[in-house]
Write a protein that holds these residues in place. Structure first.
Motif: not given
Length: 192
Positions: A31, A74, A82, A125
């Motif tokens: 991430s 996301g 994001g 994301i």
């Protein structure tokens, strides 16, 4: 700065908490973290080949769980978290066009990003941002990340140090070729 981060990540592989460090790096790489877990996984497997598949399993589970964090970023914090991450990766201008087509090819996008050197965090994301069905995201992530990490583990377990150069320099290309053949095969079956 990136080189120091890379060296620091690599030094974790020799420590007593290497498996925990691998899980953390695998989780956050999915991430936000720029260094892939392979940097830890490869020396860990070379040091303890009998644990190759345990190491790949930890890497897979942590990566998929980290991918869920990317999905949440996301879905709920794209503009705050994001979008800046994607812009730092040079993907900011492509966001809108990508969003329009993403869910049509969502399964393939996650599979390709999970297998190839393409940053997986971009897809995690974007999957949340475009509201890809969560089940599709999870299943595809498990398949893609599992294949990637278990293939590397299997090669290192079988061939050891001699295969390391191949993995570090050419495995990404091999995964790209594999995905291209796989997609080509599906298109041939569908249209013939």
């Amino acid at each position: 700065m990136l080189r120091r981060l890379y060296d620091w990540t690599l030094s974790l592989a020799a420590g007593p908490y290497a498996l925990v460090a691998l899980a953390i790096v695998s989780f956050i790489e999915s991430s936000i973290f720029p260094i892939p877990p392979d940097v830890l996984m490869i020396p860990m497997i070379l040091a303890a080949p009998r644990k190759a598949f345990l190491i790949a399993g930890v890497c897979t589970v942590a990566s998929v769980l980290g991918g869920l964090l990317g999905y949440v970023i996301g879905a709920f914090a794209f503009e705050q978290i994001g979008q800046p991450i994607l812009e730092s990766l040079g993907k900011g201008e492509e966001i809108e066009a990508f969003n329009e087509r993403f869910n049509d090819f969502g399964f393939w996008a996650v599979l390709i990003a999970g297998l190839t050197p393409f940053p997986y965090k971009v897809i995690t994301i974007m999957s949340g941002w475009t509201a890809m069905p969560l089940g599709t995201f999870i299943v595809t992530s498990i398949i893609a990340r599992g294949l990637r990490f278990f293939i590397v583990a299997g090669l290192l377990w079988k061939f050891g140090e001699p295969i390391r150069d191949f993995i570090e320099k050419r495995l990404g290309l091999m995964f790209i070729v594999f995905v291209a053949v796989l997609i080509g095969g599906f298109f041939l079956v569908r249209y013939l």
